[in-house]
Design a protein around this motif. Structure first.
Motif, mmCIF file in Angstrom:
data_model
loop_
_atom_site.group_PDB
_atom_site.id
_atom_site.type_symbol
_atom_site.label_atom_id
_atom_site.label_comp_id
_atom_site.label_asym_id
_atom_site.label_seq_id
_atom_site.Cartn_x
_atom_site.Cartn_y
_atom_site.Cartn_z
ATOM 1 N N ASP A 46 22.121 6.626 11.552
ATOM 2 C CA ASP A 46 22.642 7.132 12.821
ATOM 3 C C ASP A 46 22.492 6.152 13.971
ATOM 4 N N ARG A 47 21.653 5.109 13.776
ATOM 5 C CA ARG A 47 21.458 4.146 14.859
ATOM 6 C C ARG A 47 21.071 2.791 14.283
ATOM 7 N N VAL A 48 21.780 1.748 14.716
ATOM 8 C CA VAL A 48 21.421 0.393 14.322
ATOM 9 C C VAL A 48 20.366 -0.116 15.297
ATOM 10 N N LEU A 96 22.437 -5.805 9.063
ATOM 11 C CA LEU A 96 23.551 -5.267 9.851
ATOM 12 C C LEU A 96 23.817 -6.141 11.067
ATOM 13 N N SER A 97 22.743 -6.624 11.703
ATOM 14 C CA SER A 97 22.890 -7.547 12.821
ATOM 15 C C SER A 97 23.541 -8.853 12.355
ATOM 16 N N PHE A 98 23.133 -9.306 11.177
ATOM 17 C CA PHE A 98 23.700 -10.524 10.583
ATOM 18 C C PHE A 98 25.200 -10.343 10.335
ATOM 19 N N LEU A 99 25.576 -9.185 9.786
ATOM 20 C CA LEU A 99 26.999 -8.905 9.548
ATOM 21 C C LEU A 99 27.775 -8.871 10.857
ATOM 22 N N ALA A 100 27.177 -8.272 11.890
ATOM 23 C CA ALA A 100 27.859 -8.190 13.184
ATOM 24 C C ALA A 100 28.103 -9.570 13.766
ATOM 25 N N ARG A 101 27.152 -10.475 13.601
ATOM 26 C CA ARG A 101 27.313 -11.844 14.121
ATOM 27 C C ARG A 101 28.422 -12.589 13.384
ATOM 28 N N ARG A 102 28.570 -12.322 12.094
ATOM 29 C CA ARG A 102 29.546 -13.060 11.299
ATOM 30 C C ARG A 102 30.928 -12.420 11.306
ATOM 31 N N HIS A 103 30.984 -11.081 11.424
ATOM 32 C CA HIS A 103 32.270 -10.409 11.263
ATOM 33 C C HIS A 103 32.631 -9.482 12.413
ATOM 34 N N GLY A 104 31.705 -9.270 13.339
ATOM 35 C CA GLY A 104 31.959 -8.325 14.414
ATOM 36 C C GLY A 104 31.319 -6.978 14.143
ATOM 37 N N HIS A 159 18.552 -3.273 8.972
ATOM 38 C CA HIS A 159 18.988 -3.470 10.354
ATOM 39 C C HIS A 159 19.161 -4.955 10.662
ATOM 40 N N MET A 160 18.304 -5.792 10.099
ATOM 41 C CA MET A 160 18.480 -7.237 10.274
ATOM 42 C C MET A 160 19.798 -7.689 9.641
ATOM 43 N N SER A 216 29.989 -4.007 10.743
ATOM 44 C CA SER A 216 28.572 -3.644 10.725
ATOM 45 C C SER A 216 28.390 -2.141 10.925
ATOM 46 N N ASN A 217 29.127 -1.571 11.882
ATOM 47 C CA ASN A 217 29.025 -0.132 12.136
ATOM 48 C C ASN A 217 29.551 0.681 10.957
ATOM 49 N N ALA A 218 30.597 0.184 10.336
ATOM 50 C CA ALA A 218 31.155 0.895 9.188
ATOM 51 C C ALA A 218 30.156 0.919 8.035
ATOM 52 N N VAL A 219 29.449 -0.183 7.831
ATOM 53 C CA VAL A 219 28.424 -0.239 6.793
ATOM 54 C C VAL A 219 27.302 0.751 7.107
ATOM 55 N N SER A 220 26.866 0.770 8.366
ATOM 56 C CA SER A 220 25.782 1.687 8.739
ATOM 57 C C SER A 220 26.199 3.136 8.555
#
Length: 368
Positions: free
Chosen positions: A203-205, A181-189, A178-179, A193-197
């Motif tokens: 089911d929930r980040v 995924l948050s890192f990916l969201a900050r760098r790429h949107g 989850h950390m 991140s949601n696609a990776v999850s």
């Protein structure tokens, strides 16, 4: 932020973002896996090498995880590296599992302004290197007491993970995913991140602000919020325990209701549960810090070391001083392996032996 495939290719044109995972002896394999896999999947979904990573050990030797599985590192610390991010991966017995060589190397990375991170108990290694002073920090609940007592300048918290501009730390288990995924969201949107999850059937980040689950079973806490609230108050008031009447009032119920809830759902009285909370903290302090028994008695709300030792022996089955004795006795002494245990595969047997030093060793109470 645009997250199209062509954009990813443009971003990786100057090379992938380079991540080093420093494996400390007895690291937790699940923490490593859940930190690496989001990077692999980000590359797969983007169709380009957004991230590269290497596994590191101090000398380049094989790294042994807490479950006995060994891994072959890519490099040693002596080699020249050019990382953008270094993540320390640690696990059991962290206070005795790293060397001065590793902390010096981390200090060198900090001087180069490399982003530093830690998963599971890895924050303890960063703190030992003086690299978390003045920073907010998340770490597995089992080593929080050792962090708070040993490094008062570190701003420890009970959040799942903490991401700052120069540091990123998290608890253990699956939380590293989850950390990251948050890192990916900050760098790429969030789209990537949601696609990776989704690829990981997650089911929930989970959010950075969420708290670590308390030792009480999460399902029980959700079903009985007043019970959970009372237990959290106990966890927060260990050095100066509060009276049960006041505890019930703070939880918004009567003392009789409080007693009924604990008896029904935990099988013990609130007083007994509270004592166990305090003794569990004492056990972690005994195993993870150099504080004296007198100091630990005071920190856990006991009026004297004698009273503490008596309660500890009665509840835990051994005197506090024995928690600090050799955990792998030889020649058939206390703790010798029984025949069924000796028949276990070697890796699991070794893992169990190493776990004897952990504060949670043998605490599961079987029913019936």
């Amino acid at each position: 932020m645009t997250t199209g495939k062509s954009t990813y290719a443009d971003r990786s044109a100057c090379g992938p973002y380079r991540v080093g995972f420093l494996l400390v002896d007895n690291f937790t394999l699940i923490a490593l896996a859940t930190a690496v896999e989001p990077l692999r999947m980000a590359n797969q979904l983007a169709g380009t090498e957004l991230y590269s990573w290497k596994l590191l050990t101090a000398e380049g030797d094989h790294a042994r995880a807490s479950d006995g599985i060994t891994m072959v590192p890519d490099a040693s610390l002596q080699e020249e590296h050019n990382f953008d991010l270094v993540i320390v991966v640690a696990g059991i017995d962290v206070t005795r599992s790293f060397s001065r060589k590793e902390t010096r190397w981390l200090q060198q990375m900090a001087r180069r302004h490399v982003l530093l991170g830690a998963v599971c108990t890895g924050a303890y290694v960063l703190a030992s290197a003086g690299l978390l002073n003045g920073h907010a920090c998340s770490a597995h609940w089992e080593c929080l007491e050792a962090m708070q007592e040993g490094f008062p300048r570190v701003q420890t918290n009970n959040r799942l993970f903490t991401v700052e501009s120069e540091r990123m730390t998290c608890t253990g288990g699956t939380v590293p995913m989850h950390m990251m995924l948050s890192f990916l969201a900050r760098r790429h949107g969030k789209e990537l991140s949601n696609a990776v999850s989704h690829m990981f059937v997650c089911d929930r980040v989970r959010e950075e602000s969420e708290q670590q689950p308390m030792p009480m079973h999460p399902a029980l806490a959700r079903a009985q919020p007043k019970l959970a609230e009372a237990a959290q108050l106990m966890e927060a008031n260990i050095e100066e325990p509060i009276e049960l009447k006041e505890l019930a009032a703070l939880a918004g119920i009567s003392r009789r209701q409080l007693e009924r809830l604990f008896l029904k759902h935990t099988g013990c009285t609130p007083s007994r549960y509270y004592l166990r909370v305090r003794l569990n903290r004492a056990r972690r302090l005994l195993k993870q810090t150099s504080c004296s028994i007198v100091e630990i008695a005071s920190m856990c709300g006991f009026v004297s070391a004698t009273h503490f030792s008596r309660c500890y022996r009665k509840t835990m089955g051994r005197a506090p001083k024995y928690e600090r004795m050799e955990v792998f006795p030889e020649n058939g002494a206390e703790g010798a392996l029984t025949p069924p245990m000796a028949a276990l595969p070697s890796s699991s047997l070794q893992a169990l032996r190493r776990a004897r030093a952990e504060s949670t060793y043998g605490v599961f109470e079987r029913s019936g």
